[in-house]
Scaffold this motif. Structure first.
Motif, mmCIF file in Angstrom:
data_model
loop_
_atom_site.group_PDB
_atom_site.id
_atom_site.type_symbol
_atom_site.label_atom_id
_atom_site.label_comp_id
_atom_site.label_asym_id
_atom_site.label_seq_id
_atom_site.Cartn_x
_atom_site.Cartn_y
_atom_site.Cartn_z
ATOM 1 N N THR A 145 39.358 28.548 38.814
ATOM 2 C CA THR A 145 39.475 29.507 37.833
ATOM 3 C C THR A 145 38.542 28.876 37.188
ATOM 4 O OG1 THR A 145 41.752 30.158 38.173
ATOM 5 C CG2 THR A 145 40.992 30.815 35.960
ATOM 6 N N ARG A 202 42.980 32.850 44.191
ATOM 7 C CA ARG A 202 42.546 32.508 43.042
ATOM 8 C C ARG A 202 43.503 31.643 42.989
ATOM 9 N NH1 ARG A 202 39.707 32.925 37.943
ATOM 10 N NH2 ARG A 202 39.412 35.708 38.301
ATOM 11 N N GLY A 222 38.846 34.767 44.702
ATOM 12 C CA GLY A 222 39.691 34.819 42.910
ATOM 13 C C GLY A 222 40.076 36.588 42.320
#
Lengths: 303, 248, 307, 405
Positions: C257, C252, C238
């Protein structure tokens, strides 16, 4: 066909090499860990050491900083990185098996926090949703009862048991003395979901309190979902999905507007390093230079 | 070219060929004829050890190519197949361009130089009388060619290996008469440079293009002699019955 | 008798209509899905969420993703980069495994391998994610520590690539096996007859002729890799900014997401609805990638159409 | 001869590479299975399959004065025994691996047996209760001392030495079980098949038997095929935006706006629809044409033929379609995280919120300290079920094929 495959391969390898060389490989390089921007611990930490603009933006942070989404990830990363440095809530230090540094030669202990000698002190706050925004009366009564329990002697004992620093433990009334004012809340009936959220540093305390309270109020069904102190204010606004949000930092002015907030306990931010790191103390200027990237290697620190 | 002494072939228990003795001269066209299932194709496939692919096939006896027994342990089967080319019943071009098909063999033997490959391709295609029809579109897919053209392409790629012997397993049975005619003319052409052994159902074809003919029946070589003799006054009545079409 | 025949005819008609309705309904679901995701996905660009409307161009090209400007330009690049690496890692292994199973291996070994691959294919993606986070990430971290490379506890691009490769390998292998097995035998005999060795025949004929089938497997693998969410989210890390090309940097993807922090987002807030826009972008990316790959497959197949 | 040598070397190396490559898949499967079984077997027990996830907290106090009572020490290894109250506690770990104090022995006539809970009804302390909160010891002179669980088991016994009562004892019966998630998964399988199977079969029957082979039918078929290309996260988005509002309206229960079991099931219906349709159609196509023609020749209408002849013969195909769908339902995670949320529940209702086994792994692995052991235990359960499903599909398709060979 073979030519196109070879060209893709070369392209990809180029990218990998480009990406790879921005990871420095010298032995002593400090890896700087920080929490995400919604974290209260981050806000409190940068405010106190005098870099408050870093609280909400990564702009000036050192190149190659690593962002940990919660306390657990921060602890896990530093546990596995000899050169790592970061900050966590004092309440998490005992179970983190990391080494807590003293700050400007003041050890991070309960007495130093209460006496104010330890500067990285910060409050655990809560914000409750305004009464007008609650759908049913029982929700208001349950939240009132919960807050009363939290401030009672029993509540403060539980907070202390989870490494929160409480004041006036012995002078606070026990739950048995004040429980009669909340008779309707404690009556039996259909389960009512009460949502808690906000700071991950306060999650352990929040869950312990709600678990103890659920043995007192049969209808009380706690639902926890903690992401960061930022959610304490946004979650308890009219369209938010929280009844009670915790923040592990002083509230900003616009967050105090509803007036439904108070302090749960005191806590402190402690700067932590890997167990193998011999450093024992750190000063404000040193920690500032590390997070701004002016101080990059461990040996510069010890000189 | 070939000297076969009391050779027999078994597929597991089933006996496919029994005690075959034959000698095939150089630069001649030899035709194998006989009813289906008589073992003529199996024998042809034993000459370039294509039977090795079938697990339960077991060969006894000696098959000599220019004096060397090709079933000897030390004999390299790859080397054998570069010397003894084979064309199959239905055309089986590779899913590549015409050019790639023809130079496939030499490339596998390590020929890399572009110019020599182009030369080999041109020579082989000319030999196979396909050059005029494909010279302008060598990079097109071989699959787009007609049946006859594809078969000639298979011959061309065999010729590209510069073999000494070309085995043909009923090469024209899947083709129309015009294409068949072209293949037969081609075989007459090739006779001067290569030893050709052809298996065929079509007796007129055997009569037209072959110098010698061997008649197989139930796994045995009944009669092997000049084609003119076989078709005019065969020694054995089985051959005579088969030629006059009374059975088979 | 007459009445029954009449009743039969009417019953026949009614049942036919019922069946028609169910068929139309099941087909309509795809329209509902695309419609819902499109409507909710386009809202952030037109409606204002307490003052902030997202500018589509910044949204597509930006290199930072955090409230309130959600920029996913770099996320798209990450997604394609990770999937490409996963294919480059898993395709060769899958094709070679397929060749081994279809052509080289003795009977018992090819059965054993086929069962292994079938079991691998049936393992749900959440277990791959768990294995990724519990084992692969630690492996990556220890490896990086040995070379003094900085990783965020091992969560990185390389970990994502490895997990994705493990997940799509069975799909590609199974399709490649069927493709290689369906190569006509006389083509292989033709190659052997020209003096090519059995290995040469396998690599230049069997593989070559099976290319369309193998490529179909790769297209399926790419589809699954682009759409995988839970496993990727557990190992990607992330990262909040910039496309990550370094193998050890956190990354990511579009799916991670959409999935991260779905519990905390308030219903109807920008943070919730932006996920639909990313979902829309994901659908578009999948469509575009499929179109490109099918185009390549067609060009690739030009040697195979029979005349 | 040099050229021949080179080719043999290349051939050999290609062969070796192929051998190595093909064993990678075995290594991967081996690594996954070893990882899952070594981590998961510790907690795998009948207990974990039947206990609730959320622990049950109690707040108890002893009623009887313990003046002058004494009990014999059962000497349980590394446990601390309190002579005054007749119980033994030891430092231990919860199912989730966090430190706690566990009651390992309570004497028959110990005052803890007659303790009372907050509502005043008799609620004895039980063996296996865990104490990770606070309690207060009350002494003869009325003074009290707070006992913190973080100070360990020995401190509990020492502080209670000389006390006459215990009050405000926060103890709990340990949770961490996956009973709730197992039941949720069964609910999901039941609901999804109940709705999805007939829907899919009827659609397949229409497409294969009734539909005129024209442009519209092909359009319907291509729409359904497109469903297979949609990733499960997009189904999740659709579930959140379409099925959740739809179900909370249907049951008019505002609490369902963060997801519910029924919303999850409906989302799964759309996911398994193409699977069921494809399985049914392939089964229908295997049924010999002569059966259909025979029935039509006897004057049966199209639908009678379809339902009386074609459907019964396609049942094995439909069954394998159902089993494949079950496999997909158990394995699904992304879509359910959206449609059902990640709150692990215990008393499971269709309109309530809880997690399937797969989503349970997700929320356990997502926490601050991922609990690999508990996640692996759940993974073992999922893998075993998935393996059984695979084998049964194989058996059915083989016997089905034999029947029509």
């Amino acid at each position: 066909m073979k030519k196109s495959i070879v060209s893709i391969l070369v392209l990809v390898l180029g990218f990998i090499l480009v990406g790879c060389n921005n990871n420095e490989t010298e032995e002593q390089k400090i890896t700087v860990y920080t929490r995400d921007t919604t974290s209260g611990t981050r806000g409190a930490f940068f405010d106190i050491i005098g870099l408050s603009e870093l609280g909400s933006s990564n702009e000036k942070l050192v190149e190659g900083f690593v962002e940990a989404p919660n306390n657990g990830e921060m602890m896990a990363s530093i546990r596995n990185d000899k050169n790592g440095i970061g900050y966590i809530s004092l309440s998490g230090l005992a179970s983190s098996n990391l080494k807590g540094l003293s700050f400007n030669n003041v050890e991070a202990s309960e007495t130093n926090v209460l006496s104010g000698d330890y500067e990285l002190k910060r409050p655990f706050m809560y914000i409750r949703k305004a009464e007008a925004d609650l759908q049913t009366l029982i929700e208001k009564q349950l939240v009132d009862a919960f807050i009363a329990f939290m401030n009672s002697k029993d509540g403060k004992e539980i907070i202390a048991n989870n490494d929160g620093i409480v004041e006036g433990l012995n002078s606070a009334p026990t739950w048995d003395n004040i429980k009669d004012d909340h008779a309707e809340a404690l009556a039996t009936g259909a389960a009512v979901e009460i949502h808690f959220g906000g700071s991950t540093s306060v999650e352990k305390i929040g869950r312990a309190l709600s678990e103890a309270f659920s043995s007192l109020a049969p209808r009380f069904k706690p639902m926890h979902s903690h992401s960061g102190s930022g959610a304490a204010y946004s979650g308890t606004r009219s369209d938010g999905n929280l009844h009670l949000g915790f923040a592990s930092r002083e509230l900003k002015e616009e967050e105090k507007v509803t007036g439904n907030y108070d302090r749960v306990a005191w806590d402190a931010v402690v700067i932590v390093v890997n167990k193998e790191n011999e450093l024992t103390n750190i000063t404000t200027s040193q920690i500032k230079d590390i997070y701004l990237g002016e101080l990059k290697n461990w040996n510069d620190l010890n000189s | 070219m070939f000297k076969v002494e009391n050779m027999s072939l078994h597929y597991g228990e089933k006996m496919a060929l029994d005690n075959i003795n034959i000698e095939i001269k150089e630069k001649e066209v030899t035709a194998f004829i006989g009813p289906s299932g008589c073992g003529k194709s199996s024998f042809l496939r034993s000459l370039n050890r294509m039977n090795d692919l079938i697990e339960e096939a077991k060969i006894e006896g000696i098959v000599k190519l220019k004096g060397e027994n090709i079933y000897d342990k030390k004999y390299d089967v790859i080397d054998l197949r570069t010397k003894v080319g084979m064309v199959f019943q239905s055309p089986n071009p590779f899913p590549m361009s015409i050019f790639e098909n023809v130079v496939y063999g030499p490339k596998r033997q390590g020929v890399r130089n572009k110019k020599t490959l182009r030369e080999i391709a041109e020579k082989a295609l000319k030999q196979a009388a396909l050059w005029e029809e494909v010279s302008s579109r060598l990079n097109e897919s071989a699959m787009k060619l007609s049946g006859g053209q594809q078969q000639r392409l298979c011959i061309a790629r065999t010729l590209a290996m510069e073999p000494e012997v070309i085995l043909m397993d009923e090469p024209t049975s899947a083709l129309d008469p015009i294409a068949t005619q072209k293949i037969e003319d081609l075989i007459r052409e090739l006779k001067n440079d290569y030893t050709i052994i052809i298996v065929t159902h079509n007796m007129q074809q055997a009569a037209r293009i072959s110098d010698k003919t061997a008649f197989f029946y139930m796994g045995e070589l009944i009669e092997f002699d000049k084609t003119t003799k076989i078709f005019n006054k065969p020694k054995y009545d089985q051959t005579e019955k088969y030629i006059t079409g009374r059975f088979g | 008798m007459e009445k029954i025949k009449l009743r039969n005819k009417r019953a026949d008609k009614i049942v036919k209509n019922i069946l028609l309705v169910t068929a139309v309904l099941s087909a309509v679901f795809i329209v509902i899905i695309i419609g819902i995701v499109a409507i909710r996905g386009l809202r952030p660009f037109f409606l204002s969420y307490d003052g902030a409307t997202v500018n589509f161009f910044k949204f597509i090209t930006g290199t930072k993703y955090y409230a309130p400007e959600y920029r996913i330009g770099y996320i798209i690049v990450n997604t394609i980069y990770v999937v490409l690496l996963a294919i480059l890692l898993s395709a060769p292994i899958s094709v070679l495994t397929a060749l081994f199973v279809a052509k080289m291996a003795p009977k018992f070994l090819s059965n054993f391998l086929t069962t292994t691959i079938e079991v691998l294919a049936s393992i749900p993606s959440i277990i791959f994610g768990m294995f990724g986070k519990g084992y692969v990430v630690i492996l990556v971290r220890n490896f990086a520590d040995k070379f003094g490379i900085v990783t965020a506890g091992g969560q990185s691009t390389i970990a994502t690539v490895i997990v994705l490769a493990m997940m799509i390998m069975p799909t590609i292998t199974m399709l490649s096996i069927t493709a290689i097995k369906s190569v006509p035998e006389d083509m292989e005999h033709g190659s052997l007859a020209l003096g090519a060795s059995s290995t040469q025949t396998m690599f230049s004929i069997s593989l070559n002729a099976a290319k369309p089938g193998i490529f179909a497997g790769i297209i399926l693998g790419v589809g699954r890799a682009l759409g995988e969410a839970t496993a990727v989210t557990m190992v990607a890390g992330g990262r909040g900014s910039g496309p990550t090309f370094g193998l050890f940097g956190t990354t990511r993807t579009l799916t991670s997401t959409i999935l991260t922090g779905i519990n905390e987002a308030n219903l109807g807030s920008l943070e919730y609805d932006i996920r639909f826009s990313i979902g829309l972008v994901l659908i578009v990316v999948i469509l575009v990638v499929n179109l490109i790959l099918n185009g390549v497959k067609k060009r690739l197949g030009k040697y195979y159409e029979k005349s | 001869m040099r050229k021949v040598k080179k080719r043999q070397v290349i051939d050999l190396s290609l062969k070796i590479i192929t051998y190595l490559a093909s064993f990678i898949s075995v290594i991967i499967l081996g690594a996954i299975l070893i990882f899952v079984f070594s981590n998961g077997s510790k907690l795998l027990s009948f207990k974990i399959l039947t206990t609730d996830y959320n622990s049950k907290p109690y707040r108890l106090k002893t009623t009887k004065d313990v003046e002058g009572l004494s009990f014999t020490n059962p000497n349980i290894t590394d446990a601390y025994f309190s002579e005054d109250f007749g119980f033994a506690v030891k430092d231990d770990y919860t199912l989730e691996g966090t430190e706690t104090i566990r009651f390992v022995y309570i004497d028959e006539n110990s005052p803890l047996k007659t303790s009372v809970n907050e509502q005043g009804d008799n609620e004895p302390f039980k063996v296996d209760f865990i104490f990770d909160s606070t309690m207060r010891a009350v002494y003869k002179d009325g003074s009290t001392t707070t006992i913190f669980s973080k100070d360990g088991a020995k401190n509990v016994v020492d502080t209670l030495n000389g006390a006459i009562k215990i009050e405000a004892a926060n103890v709990k019966f340990e949770g961490g079980g996956i009973r709730g998630s197992i039941i949720t998964t069964l609910y999901l399988i039941g609901l999804t098949l109940l709705i999805g199977l007939p829907f899919g079969v009827l659609t397949a029957l229409y497409l294969h038997e009734i539909a005129p082979q024209n442009k519209i039918t092909n359009l319907l078929r291509s729409f359904i095929d497109m469903l297979t290309g949609i990733p499960s996260i997009i189904f999740g988005l659709m579930g959140a935006a379409f099925f959740i509002p739809f179900t909370s309206l249907l049951f008019n229960n505002p609490d369902m706006k963060r997801g519910s079991v029924i919303a999850g099931a409906l989302t799964l219906v759309v996911i398994i629809l193409p699977v069921v349709i494809k399985a049914t159609e392939s089964a229908l196509s295997v049924v010999p044409k002569s059966y259909k023609e025979g029935s039509l020749a006897l004057g049966a209408t199209k639908t009678q033929t379809t339902f009386k002849i074609m459907l019964p013969n396609a049942l094995p195909g439909i069954l394998s379609g159902a089993i494949l769908s079950i496999g997909r339902i158990i394995g699904e995670s992304a879509a359910l995280i959206f449609a059902m949320g990640t709150f692990i529940g215990d008393n499971i209702t269709i309109t309530g919120r809880s997690t399937s086994l797969a989503v349970h792994i997700w929320s356990v692995m997502g926490g601050e300290i991922p609990n690999i052991n508990l996640a692996s235990t759940i993974a073992i359960v999922i893998l075993i079920v998935v393996l059984i499903l695979n084998i049964s599909v194989k058996l059915i398709t083989n016997s089905f094929m034999k029947k029509y060979k």
